[in-house]
Design an enzyme around this catalytic site. Sequence first.
Site, PDB file in Angstrom:
ATOM      1  CB  SER A 146     -22.451 -55.624  38.747  1.00 55.95           C
ATOM      2  OG  SER A 146     -22.255 -54.263  39.062  1.00 55.95           O
ATOM      3  CE1 TYR A 159     -22.526 -54.282  33.161  1.00 59.77           C
ATOM      4  CE2 TYR A 159     -23.193 -53.267  35.243  1.00 59.77           C
ATOM      5  CZ  TYR A 159     -22.271 -53.997  34.502  1.00 59.77           C
ATOM      6  OH  TYR A 159     -21.118 -54.449  35.094  1.00 59.77           O
TER       7      TYR A 159
HETATM    8  N1  LIG Z   1     -14.784 -53.213  35.975  1.00 57.21           N
HETATM    9  C1  LIG Z   1     -15.712 -53.042  36.904  1.00 57.21           C
HETATM   10  O1  LIG Z   1     -15.666 -52.087  37.695  1.00 57.21           O
HETATM   11  C2  LIG Z   1     -16.848 -54.029  37.024  1.00 57.21           C
HETATM   12  C3  LIG Z   1     -17.742 -53.862  38.087  1.00 57.21           C
HETATM   13  C4  LIG Z   1     -18.801 -54.772  38.222  1.00 57.21           C
HETATM   14  C5  LIG Z   1     -18.934 -55.821  37.331  1.00 57.21           C
HETATM   15  N2  LIG Z   1     -18.062 -55.924  36.297  1.00 57.21           N
HETATM   16  C6  LIG Z   1     -18.252 -57.072  35.379  1.00 57.21           C
HETATM   17  O2  LIG Z   1     -17.048 -57.791  35.266  1.00 57.21           O
HETATM   18  C7  LIG Z   1     -16.956 -58.393  33.969  1.00 57.21           C
HETATM   19  C8  LIG Z   1     -15.633 -58.006  33.321  1.00 57.21           C
HETATM   20  O3  LIG Z   1     -15.563 -56.597  33.247  1.00 57.21           O
HETATM   21  P1  LIG Z   1     -14.231 -55.835  32.854  1.00 57.21           P
HETATM   22  O4  LIG Z   1     -14.281 -54.539  33.560  1.00 57.21           O
HETATM   23  O5  LIG Z   1     -13.044 -56.713  33.012  1.00 57.21           O
HETATM   24  O6  LIG Z   1     -14.532 -55.573  31.289  1.00 57.21           O
HETATM   25  P2  LIG Z   1     -13.523 -55.373  30.051  1.00 57.21           P
HETATM   26  O7  LIG Z   1     -12.242 -54.816  30.544  1.00 57.21           O
HETATM   27  O8  LIG Z   1     -14.278 -54.609  29.029  1.00 57.21           O
HETATM   28  O9  LIG Z   1     -13.286 -56.872  29.538  1.00 57.21           O
HETATM   29  C9  LIG Z   1     -14.368 -57.603  29.046  1.00 57.21           C
HETATM   30  C10 LIG Z   1     -13.877 -58.911  28.446  1.00 57.21           C
HETATM   31  O10 LIG Z   1     -15.042 -59.602  27.965  1.00 57.21           O
HETATM   32  C11 LIG Z   1     -14.851 -59.923  26.579  1.00 57.21           C
HETATM   33  N3  LIG Z   1     -16.110 -59.908  25.853  1.00 57.21           N
HETATM   34  C12 LIG Z   1     -17.030 -58.906  25.819  1.00 57.21           C
HETATM   35  N4  LIG Z   1     -18.033 -59.234  24.982  1.00 57.21           N
HETATM   36  C13 LIG Z   1     -17.737 -60.465  24.492  1.00 57.21           C
HETATM   37  C14 LIG Z   1     -18.372 -61.330  23.570  1.00 57.21           C
HETATM   38  N5  LIG Z   1     -19.526 -61.014  22.977  1.00 57.21           N
HETATM   39  N6  LIG Z   1     -17.784 -62.538  23.292  1.00 57.21           N
HETATM   40  C15 LIG Z   1     -16.616 -62.873  23.878  1.00 57.21           C
HETATM   41  N7  LIG Z   1     -15.972 -62.094  24.752  1.00 57.21           N
HETATM   42  C16 LIG Z   1     -16.526 -60.904  25.051  1.00 57.21           C
HETATM   43  C17 LIG Z   1     -13.885 -58.846  26.096  1.00 57.21           C
HETATM   44  O11 LIG Z   1     -13.166 -59.281  24.949  1.00 57.21           O
HETATM   45  P3  LIG Z   1     -13.526 -58.888  23.429  1.00 57.21           P
HETATM   46  O12 LIG Z   1     -14.234 -57.557  23.450  1.00 57.21           O
HETATM   47  O13 LIG Z   1     -12.196 -58.873  22.773  1.00 57.21           O
HETATM   48  O14 LIG Z   1     -14.390 -59.993  22.961  1.00 57.21           O
HETATM   49  C18 LIG Z   1     -12.950 -58.707  27.298  1.00 57.21           C
HETATM   50  O15 LIG Z   1     -11.956 -59.721  27.262  1.00 57.21           O
HETATM   51  C19 LIG Z   1     -18.191 -57.924  33.211  1.00 57.21           C
HETATM   52  O16 LIG Z   1     -19.207 -58.895  33.305  1.00 57.21           O
HETATM   53  C20 LIG Z   1     -18.603 -56.658  33.963  1.00 57.21           C
HETATM   54  O17 LIG Z   1     -19.965 -56.362  33.830  1.00 57.21           O
HETATM   55  C21 LIG Z   1     -17.031 -55.071  36.115  1.00 57.21           C
END
Ligand SMILES: NC(=O)c1ccc[n+]([C@@H]2O[C@H](COP(=O)([O-])OP(=O)(O)OC[C@H]3O[C@@H](n4cnc5c(N)ncnc54)[C@H](OP(=O)(O)O)[C@@H]3O)[C@@H](O)[C@H]2O)c1
Length: 256
Positions: A146, A159
């Site tokens: 990130s 985080y």
């Molecule tokens: N969105 C942004 O703006 C952004 C920016 C920078 C970095 N990121 C990074 O990108 C990645 C994805 O983010 P996102 O925005 O797509 O998040 P999201 O919409 O909340 O999706 C997260 C995914 O990870 C899974 N997950 C979470 N905890 C888990 C666990 N303990 N075991 C198995 N699966 C798990 C969730 O499924 P379940 O909860 O059903 O298990 C879901 O499928 C993350 O690492 C986040 O830090 C996101």
Amino acid sequence: MYLPSFSLKGKTALVTGAGRGIGQAIAIGYAEAGADVVIVSRTQSDLEKTAQLIESVGTKAYLFEADVTNKDQVKGIFETLDLEQINVDILVNNAGMNIRSKAFDVSDEEWDTIMHTNLRSAFWFSQQAGQRMKESGGGKIITISSVAGHVALRTGVVYASTKAAIIQMTKNLALEWGQYGINVNSIGPWYFKTPLTEKLLADKEYLQDILDVTPQKRVGELPDLVGPAVFLASEAADYVNGQTLFVDGGMTIQGF
Ligand SMILES: NC(=O)c1ccc[n+]([C@@H]2O[C@H](COP(=O)([O-])OP(=O)(O)OC[C@H]3O[C@@H](n4cnc5c(N)ncnc54)[C@H](OP(=O)(O)O)[C@@H]3O)[C@@H](O)[C@H]2O)c1
């Protein structure tokens, strides 16, 4: 001929957190690039939706309902894949979460949950996949870090610490495993619209603060991330190793 292939045809990718958001988009993008995709999350119904979308593109989906913070479950995924003779060529460590407490309020439980979900799990998956990639002659590992791992943001200290550690873990794994034909890289997104950020981005003032520091004056759309994720997984990135590619509309390049 100078243009290498960006195709993932004949490859198998494993994407954690592929039930929704960024992981789902990358999993479907990889299928569109020709790969079969192993998808992991804790929610079977989400996995089924992602699998349908992968299969509608015409490649195979393998579903694993698992918690990435559970080491036995992580090992179990790879043992099952071994039994089915499915070789993971591309690993995307994407599963992640956040609890945005201020530093004085962070509990030990919060610290452990965020660290284990975002960092420790990515190391476990990398160890499992990396060992097999070494034996099979190489592969690609991509971890989603990130912008928060590079500059200090309001995301919370735990985080941010996990994401900074991912950036360094990427360099160290690249240093150790480059000799085995394994490329280890990271993608550092700025704000993207996903279930994780939905509420924050619905806050008009917060959104305006984001846009004020984003040269492109918009938040990311999921296809903006899929291109870099396909590139880093493809033969086009064979000599890219240990890097973090910030996909941030220029956010991190600014001075005053
Ligand atoms: N969105 C942004 O703006 C952004 C920016 C920078 C970095 N990121 C990074 O990108 C990645 C994805 O983010 P996102 O925005 O797509 O998040 P999201 O919409 O909340 O999706 C997260 C995914 O990870 C899974 N997950 C979470 N905890 C888990 C666990 N303990 N075991 C198995 N699966 C798990 C969730 O499924 P379940 O909860 O059903 O298990 C879901 O499928 C993350 O690492 C986040 O830090 C996101």
